[in-house]
Design a protein around this motif. Structure first.
Motif, PDB file in Angstrom:
ATOM      1  N   LEU A  98       0.856  -1.194   0.000  1.00 43.49           N
ATOM      2  CA  LEU A  98       0.000   0.000   0.000  1.00 43.49           C
ATOM      3  C   LEU A  98       0.891   1.242   0.000  1.00 43.49           C
ATOM      4  O   LEU A  98       2.033   1.189   0.456  1.00 43.49           O
ATOM      5  N   PRO A  99       0.360   2.358  -0.510  1.00 43.44           N
ATOM      6  CA  PRO A  99       1.193   3.568  -0.479  1.00 43.44           C
ATOM      7  C   PRO A  99       1.529   3.954   0.968  1.00 43.44           C
ATOM      8  O   PRO A  99       0.635   3.991   1.813  1.00 43.44           O
ATOM      9  N   ALA A 100       2.806   4.217   1.224  1.00 42.52           N
ATOM     10  CA  ALA A 100       3.237   4.580   2.583  1.00 42.52           C
ATOM     11  C   ALA A 100       2.915   6.051   2.845  1.00 42.52           C
ATOM     12  O   ALA A 100       2.931   6.845   1.913  1.00 42.52           O
ATOM     13  N   PRO A 101       2.625   6.454   4.046  1.00 47.65           N
ATOM     14  CA  PRO A 101       2.562   5.589   5.222  1.00 47.65           C
ATOM     15  C   PRO A 101       1.236   4.836   5.345  1.00 47.65           C
ATOM     16  O   PRO A 101       0.206   5.325   4.894  1.00 47.65           O
ATOM     17  N   VAL A 102       1.307   3.678   5.968  1.00 39.15           N
ATOM     18  CA  VAL A 102       0.089   2.958   6.340  1.00 39.15           C
ATOM     19  C   VAL A 102      -0.137   3.267   7.821  1.00 39.15           C
ATOM     20  O   VAL A 102       0.699   2.967   8.665  1.00 39.15           O
ATOM     21  N   PHE A 132       3.355   2.863   9.591  1.00 34.35           N
ATOM     22  CA  PHE A 132       4.365   2.061   8.894  1.00 34.35           C
ATOM     23  C   PHE A 132       4.901   2.781   7.667  1.00 34.35           C
ATOM     24  O   PHE A 132       4.149   3.469   6.965  1.00 34.35           O
ATOM     25  N   GLY A 133       6.180   2.584   7.406  1.00 35.29           N
ATOM     26  CA  GLY A 133       6.729   2.933   6.090  1.00 35.29           C
ATOM     27  C   GLY A 133       7.490   4.241   6.000  1.00 35.29           C
ATOM     28  O   GLY A 133       7.934   4.611   4.916  1.00 35.29           O
ATOM     29  N   ILE A 134       7.633   4.975   7.090  1.00 33.55           N
ATOM     30  CA  ILE A 134       8.339   6.262   7.025  1.00 33.55           C
ATOM     31  C   ILE A 134       9.509   6.248   8.012  1.00 33.55           C
ATOM     32  O   ILE A 134       9.296   6.064   9.216  1.00 33.55           O
ATOM     33  N   LYS A 135      10.714   6.464   7.469  1.00 39.09           N
ATOM     34  CA  LYS A 135      11.857   6.449   8.390  1.00 39.09           C
ATOM     35  C   LYS A 135      12.198   7.844   8.911  1.00 39.09           C
ATOM     36  O   LYS A 135      12.890   7.996   9.903  1.00 39.09           O
ATOM     37  N   ASP A 291      11.983   0.104  13.979  1.00 39.74           N
ATOM     38  CA  ASP A 291      12.308  -0.052  12.563  1.00 39.74           C
ATOM     39  C   ASP A 291      12.651  -1.480  12.147  1.00 39.74           C
ATOM     40  O   ASP A 291      12.590  -1.799  10.964  1.00 39.74           O
ATOM     41  N   SER A 292      13.019  -2.334  13.087  1.00 39.55           N
ATOM     42  CA  SER A 292      13.454  -3.676  12.665  1.00 39.55           C
ATOM     43  C   SER A 292      12.384  -4.752  12.887  1.00 39.55           C
ATOM     44  O   SER A 292      12.563  -5.903  12.499  1.00 39.55           O
ATOM     45  N   PRO A 303      10.143   0.469   8.154  1.00 40.79           N
ATOM     46  CA  PRO A 303      10.238   1.158   9.443  1.00 40.79           C
ATOM     47  C   PRO A 303       8.844   1.460  10.007  1.00 40.79           C
ATOM     48  O   PRO A 303       7.869   1.509   9.253  1.00 40.79           O
ATOM     49  N   ALA A 304       8.757   1.640  11.300  1.00 43.55           N
ATOM     50  CA  ALA A 304       7.444   1.912  11.893  1.00 43.55           C
ATOM     51  C   ALA A 304       7.597   2.607  13.240  1.00 43.55           C
ATOM     52  O   ALA A 304       8.655   2.552  13.872  1.00 43.55           O
ATOM     53  N   ILE A 305       6.529   3.255  13.632  1.00 43.93           N
ATOM     54  CA  ILE A 305       6.493   3.906  14.958  1.00 43.93           C
ATOM     55  C   ILE A 305       5.061   3.919  15.458  1.00 43.93           C
ATOM     56  O   ILE A 305       4.120   4.009  14.652  1.00 43.93           O
ATOM     57  N   GLY A 306       4.893   3.793  16.765  1.00 45.37           N
ATOM     58  CA  GLY A 306       3.529   3.774  17.290  1.00 45.37           C
ATOM     59  C   GLY A 306       3.473   4.053  18.774  1.00 45.37           C
ATOM     60  O   GLY A 306       4.490   4.316  19.415  1.00 45.37           O
TER      61      GLY A 306
END
Ligand code: ATP
Ligand code: MG
Length: 409
Positions: A98-102, A132-135, A291-292, A303-306
């Motif tokens: 899917l287009p980032a970010p998800v 998801f998807g943005i560093k 990210d891992s 990569p991901a953050i939450g």
């Protein structure tokens, strides 16, 4: 017969508490949707392996707190948190295409076998977001912004955002080495948990709640290592950029170099939001970059953050909200007419009941005054004239309407 009680560390959420829960859930939908996040619901139980790999087998959660059971020779675990489940679903459903970010958000029950105390249960609820998807640190800022704005929308203000950077695995190794060197002389004096952490997960030493250990860690030579800037240039740039965005957005934060967070998978940004109005369990939100994790669980390099928030802790800050009364209670000795008219009012969008027990008029009125804003009376006269009498149960004011033209404010 002996009554069966609710299990230790679990609680019913009773009807009178529901307005607060609905409020938290509706605001989550409203606010997170504004940022383009979509809701996801993953199963309550997953393969135990998911949490062992996803949360990390040196964490308290995996070592001590999981509800694990066997079924058909499979080891299953009630989810202690939802990031691992969301990541599993992200991978399994090919969401990296899917287009980032998800951006995903969730709410629901989590299970941890902990010592129950104020603000700490064995079944509790979290609401959370994963991006998801943005560093780049823009994603870190956006995720913190989503958390802060959600709390603001709930009307919670007296909160502090604590921020830290754990660096990347490379620079963290450096830090761990220095930390271990400086703590080693005190090793025999540390608590049992810290003795294990020292080898397995030295960063978690800083998170220890024992006052004796904390006293040791506050020694100048140890503080010098903790407070020193160990992170590499790239991680440092990431962190500085993030702070710049937060300044631009007007989000206040405090750097807390002791903030390491309980889960193994975090790198670079970690944050917590603490309430100044809760006791010792004062963290309402915990989050960070991981990210891992997607790759470690068999996915692409995404990569991901939450973050996740404890809803019971939010609820206790919000206090009780008054239960909504019914708009109308239909009163009549003619049960057929009462059923029909109640249903008509419901179809017009009003919350409405009538007396299912078909009691005497006075009893019906008594009931109405307890549960409704208006008593809608269909007496003999009203029925004959095709009218209704409406009594405002707060003011006592009465008004007559044509039966089909009733409007309740
Ligand atoms: P702690 O160090 O207090 O155990 P944690 O790191 O285990 O916290 P997280 O896994 O980050 O907590 O969970 C995020 C949020 O969920 C916490 O900030 C808290 O509000 C809530 N939470 C965690 N565990 C519980 C629990 N047992 N009961 C109620 N709420 C909880
Ligand atoms: Mg915990």
């Amino acid at each position: 017969m002996a009554i069966i009680k609710v299990q230790k560390g679990t609680k019913d959420i009773l009807p009178q508490e529901m307005p607060v829960w609905h409020f938290m859930e509706e605001k989550a939908n409203e606010i997170f949707t504004k940022y383009g996040a979509k809701e996801i619901r993953t199963p309550i139980f997953e393969a135990t392996e998911l949490f062992a790999r996803g949360v990390g087998d040196t964490t308290d959660i995996v070592n001590k707190e999981m509800y694990t059971f066997e079924k058909s020779e499979r080891s299953l675990t009630l989810r202690p948190e939802n990031t691992a489940g969301v990541v599993r679903s992200f991978i399994e459903n090919g969401m990296h295409r899917l287009p980032a970010p998800v951006k995903l958000w969730y709410k629901g029950p989590m299970f941890r076998y902990e010592r129950p105390q104020a603000g700490r249960q064995r079944q509790f609820h979290q609401v959370g977001v994963e991006v998801f998807g943005i560093k780049q640190p823009t994603a870190d800022a956006e995720v913190i912004l989503m958390a802060v704005n959600y709390l603001k929308a709930l009307g919670l203000n007296d909160l502090t955002v604590e921020l830290n950077s754990l660096g990347c695995p490379d620079c963290r190794e450096e830090f761990k080495k220095h930390l271990k060197d400086v703590i080693r002389p005190y090793l025999p004096k540390l608590c049992e948990d810290c003795q294990t952490r020292f080898e397995k997960n030295p960063l978690r030493l800083l998170d220890c709640k024992s006052p004796e250990c904390q006293e040791i860690y506050s020694k100048p030579e140890i503080q010098k290592v903790i407070q020193g800037d160990f992170i590499c240039e790239e991680c440092s740039n990431h962190f500085e950029e993030l702070k710049g965005y937060l300044d631009t957005l007007g989000i206040k934060y405090e750097r807390n170099k002791l903030l390491v967070r309980g889960l193994d998978y975090y790198n670079r940004t970690v944050f917590e939001i603490k309430s100044n109005n809760l006791g010792s369990q004062n963290a309402v939100c915990g989050g960070g970059r991981y990210d891992s994790l997607v790759k470690n669980l068999g996915g692409e390099d995404v990569p991901a953050i939450g973050f996740a928030m404890g809803m019971e802790r939010l609820a206790s800050l919000l206090g009780e909200k008054p239960e909504e009364k019914l708009k109308a209670f239909v009163i009549s000795n003619n049960i057929q007419e009462a059923v029909k008219y109640t249903e008509e009012l419901r179809s017009k969008g009003y919350t409405c009941e009538f007396d299912l027990a078909n009691r005497k008029f006075v009893k019906q009125l008594e009931k109405a005054s307890k549960v409704a804003k208006y008593a809608v009376i269909l007496g003999e006269d009203e029925l004959a004239a095709n009218q209704v009498t409406v009594k405002n149960l707060e003011t006592g004011k009465q008004e007559t309407f044509n039966r089909n033209e009733l409007i309740l404010s």
